[in-house]
Design an enzyme around this catalytic site. Structure first.
Site, PDB file in Angstrom:
ATOM      1  N   ARG A 297     -25.128  53.244   3.521  1.00 24.17           N
ATOM      2  CA  ARG A 297     -23.867  53.774   4.043  1.00 24.17           C
ATOM      3  C   ARG A 297     -23.953  53.750   5.560  1.00 24.17           C
ATOM      4  O   ARG A 297     -24.819  54.416   6.140  1.00 24.17           O
ATOM      5  CB  ARG A 297     -23.645  55.207   3.548  1.00 24.17           C
ATOM      6  CG  ARG A 297     -22.479  55.904   4.246  1.00 24.17           C
ATOM      7  CD  ARG A 297     -22.127  57.262   3.656  1.00 24.17           C
ATOM      8  NE  ARG A 297     -21.448  57.125   2.380  1.00 24.17           N
ATOM      9  CZ  ARG A 297     -20.753  58.101   1.792  1.00 24.17           C
ATOM     10  NH1 ARG A 297     -20.652  59.284   2.372  1.00 24.17           N
ATOM     11  NH2 ARG A 297     -20.161  57.902   0.624  1.00 24.17           N
TER      12      ARG A 297
ATOM     13  N   HIS B  48     -15.157  51.003   0.340  1.00 24.17           N
ATOM     14  CA  HIS B  48     -16.010  51.923  -0.438  1.00 24.17           C
ATOM     15  C   HIS B  48     -15.969  51.443  -1.897  1.00 24.17           C
ATOM     16  O   HIS B  48     -15.397  52.089  -2.775  1.00 24.17           O
ATOM     17  CB  HIS B  48     -15.475  53.351  -0.303  1.00 24.17           C
ATOM     18  CG  HIS B  48     -16.427  54.413  -0.753  1.00 24.17           C
ATOM     19  ND1 HIS B  48     -17.702  54.148  -1.203  1.00 24.17           N
ATOM     20  CD2 HIS B  48     -16.282  55.769  -0.817  1.00 24.17           C
ATOM     21  CE1 HIS B  48     -18.292  55.294  -1.522  1.00 24.17           C
ATOM     22  NE2 HIS B  48     -17.456  56.286  -1.307  1.00 24.17           N
TER      23      HIS B  48
ATOM     24  N   GLN C 276     -16.985  53.629  -4.994  1.00 23.21           N
ATOM     25  CA  GLN C 276     -15.955  54.604  -5.337  1.00 23.21           C
ATOM     26  C   GLN C 276     -14.918  53.951  -6.252  1.00 23.21           C
ATOM     27  O   GLN C 276     -14.541  54.503  -7.291  1.00 23.21           O
ATOM     28  CB  GLN C 276     -15.286  55.119  -4.051  1.00 23.21           C
ATOM     29  CG  GLN C 276     -14.186  56.126  -4.305  1.00 23.21           C
ATOM     30  CD  GLN C 276     -14.714  57.423  -4.888  1.00 23.21           C
ATOM     31  OE1 GLN C 276     -15.638  58.015  -4.333  1.00 23.21           O
ATOM     32  NE2 GLN C 276     -14.168  57.878  -5.996  1.00 23.21           N
TER      33      GLN C 276
ATOM     34  N   CYS D 245     -11.047  60.757  -3.888  1.00 21.22           N
ATOM     35  CA  CYS D 245     -12.477  60.433  -3.913  1.00 21.22           C
ATOM     36  C   CYS D 245     -13.359  61.632  -3.563  1.00 21.22           C
ATOM     37  O   CYS D 245     -14.539  61.625  -3.880  1.00 21.22           O
ATOM     38  CB  CYS D 245     -12.745  59.280  -2.958  1.00 21.22           C
ATOM     39  SG  CYS D 245     -12.194  59.630  -1.276  1.00 21.22           S
TER      40      CYS D 245
ATOM     41  N   ARG E 263     -18.785  58.611 -10.935  1.00 21.93           N
ATOM     42  CA  ARG E 263     -19.598  57.897  -9.948  1.00 21.93           C
ATOM     43  C   ARG E 263     -20.964  57.569 -10.557  1.00 21.93           C
ATOM     44  O   ARG E 263     -21.506  56.491 -10.386  1.00 21.93           O
ATOM     45  CB  ARG E 263     -19.793  58.741  -8.663  1.00 21.93           C
ATOM     46  CG  ARG E 263     -18.532  58.987  -7.856  1.00 21.93           C
ATOM     47  CD  ARG E 263     -17.973  57.714  -7.234  1.00 21.93           C
ATOM     48  NE  ARG E 263     -18.932  57.010  -6.400  1.00 21.93           N
ATOM     49  CZ  ARG E 263     -19.176  57.281  -5.118  1.00 21.93           C
ATOM     50  NH1 ARG E 263     -18.495  58.230  -4.506  1.00 21.93           N
ATOM     51  NH2 ARG E 263     -20.062  56.591  -4.433  1.00 21.93           N
TER      52      ARG E 263
HETATM   53  N1  NVA Z   1     -12.315  57.894   3.820  1.00 24.47           N
HETATM   54  C1  NVA Z   1     -13.381  58.847   3.725  1.00 24.47           C
HETATM   55  C2  NVA Z   1     -14.070  58.717   2.413  1.00 24.47           C
HETATM   56  C3  NVA Z   1     -15.174  59.680   2.163  1.00 24.47           C
HETATM   57  C4  NVA Z   1     -15.848  59.465   0.849  1.00 24.47           C
HETATM   58  C5  NVA Z   1     -14.350  58.632   4.868  1.00 24.47           C
HETATM   59  O1  NVA Z   1     -14.646  57.486   5.208  1.00 24.47           O
HETATM   60  O2  NVA Z   1     -14.806  59.615   5.456  1.00 24.47           O
HETATM   61  N1   CP Z   2     -16.554  60.129  -2.476  1.00 30.27           N
HETATM   62  C1   CP Z   2     -17.710  60.034  -1.800  1.00 30.27           C
HETATM   63  O1   CP Z   2     -18.209  58.950  -1.494  1.00 30.27           O
HETATM   64  O2   CP Z   2     -18.278  61.240  -1.511  1.00 30.27           O
HETATM   65  P1   CP Z   2     -19.539  61.483  -0.586  1.00 30.27           P
HETATM   66  O3   CP Z   2     -19.126  61.208   0.835  1.00 30.27           O
HETATM   67  O4   CP Z   2     -19.870  62.932  -0.821  1.00 30.27           O
HETATM   68  O5   CP Z   2     -20.642  60.573  -0.998  1.00 30.27           O
END
Ligand code: NVA
Ligand code: CP
Length: 299
Positions: free
Chosen positions: A101, A127, A130, A258, A286
């Site tokens: 990530r 993502h 997800q 999400c 997930r």
């Molecule tokens: N769009 C959000 C998703 C978190 C899972 C982010 O990138 O922070």
């Molecule tokens: N939805 C998701 O990816 O959550 P986290 O940021 O907690 O991993």
């Protein structure tokens, strides 16, 4: 094979993963011992915070008889400037797969130099893990995808981009309603349209909500957008999933998010906790979508 974008999978590949995920879910819930990834190791590198992704990948590896290592960026030599290409090559000698990530260019560089499968655990562009779990959730509720209306209300962000591709790959009609200036990635939208489905981008939330089978939203302020928080909260005021929006959709619409959620911003508390919410089933999925993905890539 890497899993960096939803486009790395075909329609058939997705259906195969979803079927595998349902089977693994059923067997794990019955307490069966699963050992498809016995003696396999997964490195998990996080440049940004995570609750669901981190825990579900770690539990997925344990549940499949393998092992996951959580690696915080700052604790690695990467934090002191070691090159990504050197890290990717060194880790490839120890582990069977890498989950990462971070920034999109960093994840791409990692994938270019690693010799084991690399899985995108969120960048500012996509993502896909997800979206895989989201498809599993929609499949469970709706028993199929073809012709469903998927309405997105909110930011045209990473989750939106992967949702557009996921929707297009399985044959859903996707309508994205976002404020002007917050549209999803143009290249992704044209790629999805190239798959032969309707992808509509609008600035009117009603267009996404009317007769929707699925309503989806995500935070107004993503992890890379914190500096624009004030402006975003102002710009997104009309882009909330609330009771009025849910009433415009089909009576059996499922509401998805999400997570993490900001109640009272992109979604109201009553909708998040209400009868149409699929949000916590989605979070649970997930684990199973990723177990199936890991078996496919590392098994
Ligand atoms: N769009 C959000 C998703 C978190 C899972 C982010 O990138 O922070
Ligand atoms: N939805 C998701 O990816 O959550 P986290 O940021 O907690 O991993």
């Amino acid at each position: 094979m890497n899993f960096i974008s939803m486009c790395d999978l075909t329609h058939e590949g997705i259906i195969d993963i979803l079927e595998k995920a349902e089977d693994l879910k059923e067997r794990r819930k019955r307490g069966k011992t699963l050992d498809m990834l016995k003696n396999k190791s997964l490195a998990m590198l996080f440049e940004k915070p995570s609750t669901r992704t981190r825990v579900s990948f770690e539990v997925a590896m344990t549940s499949l008889g393998g092992h996951a290592l959580y690696l915080n960026w700052q604790d690695l030599q990467l934090g002191r400037g070691e090159l990504i290409k050197d890290t990717a090559r060194a880790l490839s000698g120890y582990v069977d797969g890498i989950v990462i990530r971070g920034r999109n260019d960093v994840v791409s560089e990692f994938a270019k130099h690693a010799s084991v499968p690399v899985i995108n655990a969120l960048t500012e562009v996509e993502h896909p893990c997800q979206s895989l779990a989201d498809l599993l959730t929609i499949y469970e509720f709706k028993k199929g995808f073809s012709g469903l209306k998927f309405g997105w209300i909110g930011d045209g962000n990473n989750v939106c981009n992967s949702s557009i591709l996921a929707g297009a790959l399985v044959g859903m009609n996707v309508v994205v309603a976002c404020p002007k200036g917050y549209e999803p990635d143009e290249k992704i939208v044209s790629r999805a349209r190239g798959l032969g489905v309707n992808v509509k981008i609008t600035h009117d939330p009603k267009e996404a909500a009317e007769d929707a089978d699925v309503l989806y939203t995500d935070v107004w302020v993503s992890m890379s957008d914190e500096a624009q928080k004030k402006k975003r909260v102002r710009d997104f005021q009309e882009f909330q999933i609330n009771e009025n929006i849910v009433k415009m959709a089909k009576p059996d619409v499922i509401v998805m998010h999400c997570l993490p959620a900001h109640r009272g911003e992109e979604v109201t508390d009553d909708v998040l906790e209400g009868p149409n919410s699929a949000i916590f089933k989605q979070a649970e999925n997930r684990l199973y979508a990723q177990m199936a993905l890991l078996v496919r890539l590392l098994g």
